[in-house]
Structure formats: structure tokens, C-alpha cells
Write an enzyme that holds these catalytic residues in place. Sequence first.
Site: not given
Length: 449
Positions: A302, A375
Amino acid sequence: MANAFFSDLLATISERGRTLLRRDSADTKQDADGLIALCGALLSGRGEASGTAMAREVLDLYQDLDAAGRRAFFEALVRDFGPDRERLSKAIEKWRAKPSDEDASSLHFASEPRRQELIRRLNRAPGGTGDLVNMRADLLGMMNGHTDLAALDRDVSHLLSSWFNRGFLVLRRIDWSTPANILEKIIRYEAVHEISDWDDLRRRIDPVDRRCYAFFHPAMVDEPLIFVEVALTETIPGAIAPLLAVDRQHLPLERARTAVFYSISNTQRGLGGISFGSFLIKQVVEELRRELPKLDSFVTLSPVPGFMQWVKQDKELPLSDEDREVLKRLDDPKWFENPETTALLRGILEPLAAHYFLKARTAKGRLIDSVARFHLGNGARLERINWLGDLSPKGVRESAGVMVNYLYRLDDIEKNHEAYANDGEIVASSAVKKLLKGEGRRLLDMRLS
């Protein structure tokens, strides 16, 4: 086929109704006032064909308005299409006199703004769902911190949340056989790592060790709502370039042990605040486990899009004067090509990144990083901070090349989610926590511990 037949049938009914409607409304004023009058007529109730046609007419006329006209339209919906005050007052009096479940239900329906029913009727028009999603995108663009349109946005988002709940969404794999109009939208909507051309797209979705999945809605069959790109690898990667390399070697499926979610893109601004991502990741995990039972790790690679903005703007960072002087080297766009500079900056920025995730908060007490909120809120663990993980111009500019892995360990997802949602606890690996404490690195300041 059934959806297409129904859509064609509805469009035919609507067009016949519009023919009749045009005879009645040829002189309708083509501005926000005229559009509001048409909305009032739509709410007053007509036959199904003419009502559907009128809804389509409203949506078409809205498209013809300029920005000022659209704002005037939204303001009128707030001002003139709220609850029926007389009906609501009677329901309140009845509830106060003798509360009952029936009275509570009556109060609930009486308090509903008339604009909610208007939006429902607009949704009946052919293509109405997509038009309403686009209308909300306009609405969000006009709000920009202002609260005068907030009531309208609550009503629209409330209905869209119902219409786009997980039960209506369809997961489809995107591959090279997917229709070209959808593939073109994948290229256009990719928001994390730009897709340069059709060859680049093919490298991401066609090889045996690559996957792409998207959620679709039955009312918007050619519009992906959100999609995720997946790389199948042997181990957890720490950099994006090898995953996107033109000349990389494809991995045989029998050697794949890790599924890497390296790009997740929302495509419809009008569905902002309506979350699909958690459902998408969890369902893709299940799809991959069924296809490839040997997969044992599910991780992200990410970006950290707000990191450098935080470093530059936060005046309370635990940095010495010497550290701040070293950070000036970031002004050189090629700083990462100098080994000495890279080593000095790593000793400062890696612990700062750990502090950014584990300690830094907004004024409202939220994590600063939106990707991290997503997340961690879904039950992932902050697994690893990757130095020089993204050396693209965007990655260097936004995060000094820093990327992170979030690990989705299936047995821990629910526990991690509860820890974050209930207590604000950031579940992180020991490697990340050691960075925060400065173990194995130069100590920046005792405030980091």
C-alpha cells in the site's frame, strides 16, 4: 439477458410516456425553477408510464443545467422538499398522547423528507440509478465544507447505501476477454498506479500470476464500482516496481504462496462514503482460496499518500535540528540515487513512519492516513514498513518512497477489527514496533518511545 429485456421494456414504456408528457409540458421553463415544478408534479402521482417518463425528463433537464442552476436545484430540494410539517406535528402529538409501536411507525414515516420519495421515483427511470450517482458527485463537489446542503446529502447517501448494499453487488473477474468498454474504464479509473496504455493493462490482468476483480451493480452493468489488482507471488514483496516490470518473469501457479493486493480503486465519486472495499477484499480472498488452496498469505502493498505532507506540516515532530537539516535533502528529486543521503534519510524517516502510523492522530483523534484507516478498520495488521518501496515520481513526492504491507490473517481479522473499532488499537508487527522505539536504529528522540 433478463436484465437487458427488462431495461428495454422499461425504456419503451418510458419513451411512450415521454411522448405524452411532451404534449402536456412543451412550455415548461427550462431552468431550476421549471425543474422543481416538474419534480412537484412527479411527486403528485401519475400513471406508471407517465411517471417513469417524467422521472427521465427530470434527469435529462438536470443535465442541461449549469453549475449555478444545479446548486439552485439542490437548494430548492433542501428548502421545499422536507417533511410534511402538518402530518409530522399530528404524528408527534399522537405519539406523546399514547406511545405505541404503530404510532412510532407513523412518526417515522411522517418525518421522512419528501425529497426521499422524489429520489426513489427518479430511480425508476431508465438509467436513473447511474444518473443519481452522478448527481451526488455534483452535490459533493458543491458542499466543500458547507453545511447548507448536508440534509440533502444525508437523504441521497441513505438511499444509495440501501441500493448499493452488499446483497446487490456482483463480483466479476476482469481479464483480457472482458468487454473493451469495461477494460477502458479500468485504465481510466486506476487511482493508485497509473495504467499507461493497453499493453500495460494486459500485463496486469492477463498473465497466469495476475488477477483483477471488480464489484458491479445490476443497474449499472458496465460500470465497475471498485476494483482490486492482485499479484500472486512466493513471498511478501516490499516494492512495487518488480510487480509492474515490463520484462518480469511470470510465476508458475504451483509456486504461488502469497496474494498481494497492490491497488484498490473506487470509481464512482457519487458513492463516496459507501464502503465496498472490505467486502471486496474478503470475497476475493475466498475466491482465491478456492482456486489456489496453497495460498497462505494475503497482504497489501500500500502507498502512504499523506506521509510527506505530515512530515512537512507537523511542527511537533520528534526531530533534532540536525535531523531537520538532513530532511532538506528531500528537495533534490533524485535524492534516492545518493547512497549516503539515502542512509541518512532512512534513519530518520523509517522511525517517523512508525510514529505516523502508531502515534500520530488528527485533531479528532483519528489516524491521519486514510489507507491505514481502511485496512486496519477491516481487521488487517500493520506488518511491515518498506523503505524505497515506490520510487515513482508520485511515490517519492507523497511518501519519500515509503510503502507498507497490511497482513490479512484470516483467523485474526475479527479480533483486529474489534481492537481498532472499539479501542483505537493499532495491531502491528514487532518489526514495526521496534522502529518506533528506535531499536536497531539511531535514537531520534525519547518522545518516539
